[in-house]
Design an enzyme around this catalytic site. Structure first.
Site, short mmCIF file in Angstrom:
data_model
loop_
_atom_site.label_atom_id
_atom_site.label_comp_id
_atom_site.label_asym_id
_atom_site.label_seq_id
_atom_site.Cartn_x
_atom_site.Cartn_y
_atom_site.Cartn_z
CE1 TYR A 152 42.97 35.67 46.46
CE2 TYR A 152 43.88 33.72 45.40
CZ TYR A 152 43.00 34.79 45.39
OH TYR A 152 42.16 34.97 44.33
CG ASN B 266 33.86 39.36 42.73
OD1 ASN B 266 34.48 38.59 42.01
ND2 ASN B 266 34.19 40.65 42.83
CB VAL C 99 32.58 41.99 52.57
CG1 VAL C 99 31.71 42.53 51.45
CG2 VAL C 99 34.00 41.72 52.11
CE LYS D 162 39.75 34.14 46.77
NZ LYS D 162 38.46 34.80 46.54
CB ALA E 225 44.44 29.76 54.30
N GLY F 245 32.15 43.61 45.87
CA GLY F 245 33.38 43.94 45.13
C GLY F 245 33.11 44.08 43.64
CB ALA F 246 30.15 44.81 41.80
CB SER F 247 34.12 49.13 42.38
OG SER F 247 35.19 48.46 43.04
NE ARG F 248 40.04 46.71 41.70
CZ ARG F 248 40.05 47.32 42.89
NH1 ARG F 248 39.46 48.51 43.02
NH2 ARG F 248 40.65 46.77 43.92
P1 NAP Z 1 40.15 43.22 41.76
O1 NAP Z 1 40.21 43.71 40.35
O2 NAP Z 1 41.28 43.55 42.67
O3 NAP Z 1 38.77 43.72 42.42
C1 NAP Z 1 38.48 43.42 43.74
C2 NAP Z 1 37.13 43.99 44.13
O4 NAP Z 1 36.89 43.66 45.50
C3 NAP Z 1 37.06 45.49 44.01
O5 NAP Z 1 35.81 45.87 43.50
C4 NAP Z 1 37.20 45.97 45.46
O6 NAP Z 1 36.51 47.20 45.68
C5 NAP Z 1 36.52 44.84 46.21
N1 NAP Z 1 36.92 44.75 47.61
C6 NAP Z 1 38.15 44.55 48.13
N2 NAP Z 1 38.10 44.55 49.48
C7 NAP Z 1 36.79 44.75 49.82
C8 NAP Z 1 36.10 44.85 51.05
N3 NAP Z 1 36.74 44.74 52.23
N4 NAP Z 1 34.75 45.05 51.04
C9 NAP Z 1 34.08 45.16 49.86
N5 NAP Z 1 34.70 45.09 48.66
C10 NAP Z 1 36.04 44.89 48.64
O7 NAP Z 1 40.00 41.62 41.80
P2 NAP Z 1 39.47 40.57 40.70
O8 NAP Z 1 40.65 40.03 39.98
O9 NAP Z 1 38.33 41.14 39.94
O10 NAP Z 1 38.98 39.39 41.68
C11 NAP Z 1 37.63 39.25 42.10
C12 NAP Z 1 37.50 37.96 42.89
O11 NAP Z 1 37.91 36.85 42.10
C13 NAP Z 1 38.36 37.92 44.16
O12 NAP Z 1 37.69 37.24 45.19
C14 NAP Z 1 39.58 37.13 43.71
O13 NAP Z 1 40.22 36.51 44.79
C15 NAP Z 1 38.93 36.12 42.77
N6 NAP Z 1 39.86 35.55 41.81
C16 NAP Z 1 40.53 36.32 40.92
C17 NAP Z 1 41.41 35.73 40.03
C18 NAP Z 1 42.19 36.52 39.00
O14 NAP Z 1 43.04 35.93 38.32
N7 NAP Z 1 41.95 37.81 38.84
C19 NAP Z 1 41.62 34.34 40.05
C20 NAP Z 1 40.90 33.58 40.98
C21 NAP Z 1 40.02 34.19 41.86
P3 NAP Z 1 37.15 48.50 46.40
O15 NAP Z 1 38.28 48.97 45.55
O16 NAP Z 1 36.03 49.43 46.47
O17 NAP Z 1 37.66 48.00 47.72
#
Ligand code: NAP
Length: 246
Positions: free
Chosen positions: A154, A89, A63, A158, A156, A11-14
């Protein structure tokens, strides 16, 4: 520094995953940028790393799919010969009140966040055991520690990631592999951008440091856990949350 290390970031595209990929590459690792649907954005991350003198490749893999993860990792092995760092991630949200939550919203979040974490660890474990070294870093959340109304699925997933982290840490420690989790608080990304101003204000009020985190805050912690210096840390959940879960 991470010169010569091969790192897979899911999940490293953003968002946080992109920041982790950039940081690991800046510290010298060769990074495999995984994505599911956002191929063009993953290519942009690769370009950004290369423009800064780093090395990166992109690879599509859902994934949540066990077979795709096995193929993904065996492809990385063919191309790079080893895997030193895995950052789990990739994650999604499907928020809603428990009473009204559709079954598929529960299942989808568990499949991507929790089973996805198992799938990739399962796929890299044989190789890391052979190498007798490796760093696995899983993205949990403060929600996995404290719970959150409207996020039973979510939370559950995490909390389950913490269980995987501690169990895998015990199982893989004798082979020189560390497994840790990061529990971010509220981080400014596209995942949180969709929340209403009211929800964001309520969240900010619960953060002792008074501000949301940046993806780079999480990336620095991931890079530390991936480093030689973190070699005696395993099975831990590092909260990077401005004090939100104190
Ligand atoms: P985000 O901006 O929505 O990015 C999510 C990434 O996951 C995207 O690159 C997406 O790529 C990829 N992804 C989603 N489904 C996938 C799949 N089935 N297979 C492979 N890649 C997949 O989220 P983020 O805020 O950066 O969060 C990243 C991580 O940190 C997550 O696990 C999230 O739960 C955790 N987190 C975030 C926060 C927060 O406040 N932002 C807080 C706590 C934990 P595609 O678009 O290509 O699917």
């Amino acid at each position: 520094m991470l010169e010569g290390k091969i790192a897979v970031v899911t999940g490293a595209s953003r968002g946080i995953g992109k920041a982790v990929a950039l940081e690991l590459a800046a510290q010298g690792a060769e990074v495999i940028i995984n994505y599911n649907g956002s191929g063009a954005r993953a290519e942009e991350v690769k370009r950004e790393i290369e423009e800064k003198g780093g090395k990166a490749e992109t690879c599509q893999c859902n994934v949540a799919d066990f077979g795709q993860c096995l193929e993904f990792i065996s492809g990385v092995m063919k191309d790079f010969g080893r895997i030193d760092i895995l950052v789990n991630n990739a994650g999604i949200t499907r928020d809603g009140l428990l009473m009204k939550m559709p079954e598929e919203d529960f299942d989808d979040v568990i499949k991507v966040n929790l089973k996805g974490t198992f799938n990739t660890i399962r796929a890299v474990s044989r190789q890391m055991i052979k190498q007798r070294s490796g760093r696995i870093i899983n993205m949990s959340s403060v929600v996995g520690l404290c719970g959150n109304a409207g996020q039973v699925n979510y939370a559950a997933s995490k909390a389950g990631i913490i269980g995987i982290t501690k169990s895998a840490a015990k199982e893989l420690a004798p082979r020189g592999i560390t497994v840790n989790a990061i529990a971010p608080g509220f981080v400014d990304t596209e995942m949180t951008a969709v929340l209403s101003d009211k929800v964001k204000e309520e969240a900010r009020a619960q953060i002792p440091l008074g501000k949301f985190g940046k993806p780079e805050d999480i990336a620095k912690t991931a890079a530390f856990l991936a480093s030689e210096e973190a070699g005696y840390i395993t099975g831990q959940v590092i909260q990077v949350d401005g004090g939100m879960a104190i």
